[in-house]
Design a protein around this motif. Sequence first.
Motif, short mmCIF file in Angstrom:
data_model
loop_
_atom_site.label_atom_id
_atom_site.label_comp_id
_atom_site.label_asym_id
_atom_site.label_seq_id
_atom_site.Cartn_x
_atom_site.Cartn_y
_atom_site.Cartn_z
N GLN A 135 0.85 -1.19 0.00
CA GLN A 135 0.00 0.00 0.00
C GLN A 135 0.89 1.25 0.00
N HIS A 136 0.48 2.23 -0.80
CA HIS A 136 1.20 3.51 -0.86
C HIS A 136 0.42 4.56 -0.08
N PHE A 137 1.17 5.41 0.64
CA PHE A 137 0.57 6.48 1.43
C PHE A 137 1.41 7.74 1.34
N LEU A 138 0.77 8.86 1.61
CA LEU A 138 1.44 10.10 1.95
C LEU A 138 1.14 10.28 3.44
N LEU A 139 2.20 10.32 4.26
CA LEU A 139 2.04 10.36 5.72
C LEU A 139 2.55 11.68 6.28
N PHE A 140 1.75 12.27 7.17
CA PHE A 140 2.10 13.48 7.91
C PHE A 140 2.42 13.02 9.32
N LEU A 141 3.68 13.20 9.75
CA LEU A 141 4.18 12.54 10.96
C LEU A 141 4.79 13.51 11.97
N LYS A 142 4.73 13.09 13.22
CA LYS A 142 5.41 13.76 14.34
C LYS A 142 6.06 12.69 15.19
N THR A 143 7.15 13.05 15.87
CA THR A 143 7.81 12.11 16.76
C THR A 143 7.11 12.08 18.11
N ASP A 144 6.76 10.89 18.54
CA ASP A 144 6.27 10.67 19.90
C ASP A 144 7.52 10.54 20.75
N THR A 145 7.88 11.61 21.46
CA THR A 145 9.15 11.63 22.19
C THR A 145 9.16 10.64 23.35
N ALA A 146 8.00 10.37 23.94
CA ALA A 146 7.95 9.42 25.06
C ALA A 146 8.30 8.01 24.60
N GLN A 147 7.80 7.62 23.41
CA GLN A 147 8.04 6.27 22.92
C GLN A 147 9.09 6.22 21.81
N ILE A 171 1.43 9.02 13.07
CA ILE A 171 0.60 9.70 12.07
C ILE A 171 -0.24 10.74 12.79
N LEU A 172 -0.25 11.95 12.26
CA LEU A 172 -0.98 13.05 12.88
C LEU A 172 -2.50 12.89 12.72
N GLY A 173 -3.22 13.36 13.75
CA GLY A 173 -4.67 13.45 13.70
C GLY A 173 -5.37 12.34 14.43
N ALA A 174 -6.30 12.71 15.28
CA ALA A 174 -7.07 11.72 16.04
C ALA A 174 -7.96 10.88 15.12
N GLY A 202 -6.95 10.11 11.99
CA GLY A 202 -6.08 9.51 10.98
C GLY A 202 -5.91 10.34 9.72
N GLU A 203 -6.27 11.63 9.80
CA GLU A 203 -6.21 12.46 8.59
C GLU A 203 -4.80 12.70 8.09
N GLY A 204 -3.79 12.36 8.88
CA GLY A 204 -2.41 12.46 8.44
C GLY A 204 -1.94 11.27 7.63
N GLU A 205 -2.86 10.37 7.31
CA GLU A 205 -2.57 9.19 6.48
C GLU A 205 -3.43 9.28 5.23
N MET A 206 -2.82 9.55 4.09
CA MET A 206 -3.54 9.72 2.83
C MET A 206 -3.10 8.66 1.84
N PRO A 207 -4.02 7.81 1.42
CA PRO A 207 -3.67 6.81 0.40
C PRO A 207 -3.22 7.49 -0.90
N VAL A 208 -2.30 6.83 -1.59
CA VAL A 208 -1.82 7.29 -2.89
C VAL A 208 -1.92 6.11 -3.85
N GLU A 209 -2.63 6.32 -4.95
CA GLU A 209 -2.76 5.29 -5.99
C GLU A 209 -2.98 5.93 -7.34
N GLU A 210 -2.39 5.34 -8.36
CA GLU A 210 -2.60 5.72 -9.75
C GLU A 210 -2.45 7.22 -9.99
N GLY A 211 -1.46 7.84 -9.31
CA GLY A 211 -1.18 9.25 -9.54
C GLY A 211 -2.05 10.22 -8.76
N PHE A 212 -2.86 9.71 -7.84
CA PHE A 212 -3.74 10.56 -7.05
C PHE A 212 -3.46 10.37 -5.56
#
Length: 188
Positions: free
Chosen positions: A72-84, A89-92, A94-104
């Motif tokens: 699976q291909h994704f565009l991911l918006f990420l932050k470091t969880d410093t505790a762990q 992936i950002l967002g309660a 999951g909006e920081g996880e965007m599928p990418v397929e066929e040029g979209f």
Amino acid sequence: MNDYDPIPLPRLIGIAEHVLSGSVQSVKKETIIFKVEESLIGNIPKNKEIDIAQFIPGKADGPREVPYQQGQHFLLFLKTDTAQQILRILGAGGEGEMPVEEGFVYFFGRHVEGLERKNYTVHSKERAIQRFDYKTFAEAVREFRKCYSYQYVPAEEKYKCERLCSPEEIQRMGNKSFIHKYLTDRAK
């Protein structure tokens, strides 16, 4: 589904430490091994495989529509969880996880006003979802980040947006495409 306002798209771009395009190499119990194909924001090199915490929806939201799978291909918006010490992936929602397929790129967990919502098959499942040309969106993400900075202000418990480019540069950027204009019009 919980009542939840997703992180506005301009702020999502502005607060991400890393924005990475790539693919799932393997799925572990709580993480995915993600191979970076392109780093839009941040300094993770191309072809590097990194461990990222899986996005798990809240109990009221039910299970993921499509479980993580190799390839699976994704565009991911990420932050470091410093505790762990792991990227998340950002967002309660999951909006920081965007599928990418066929040029979209597909906008899951948000509504982009002005884009049509249609049924598309994404990661082998038909969904009512919005999409946009990946290359244009990637360009808009890079350019937006150069012109806007988001900093968290603890005393106000919110993010503050600072414009780094001239009004003329912002206008030129906004004239490039629908998504460029969408981002510049909503930066706050």
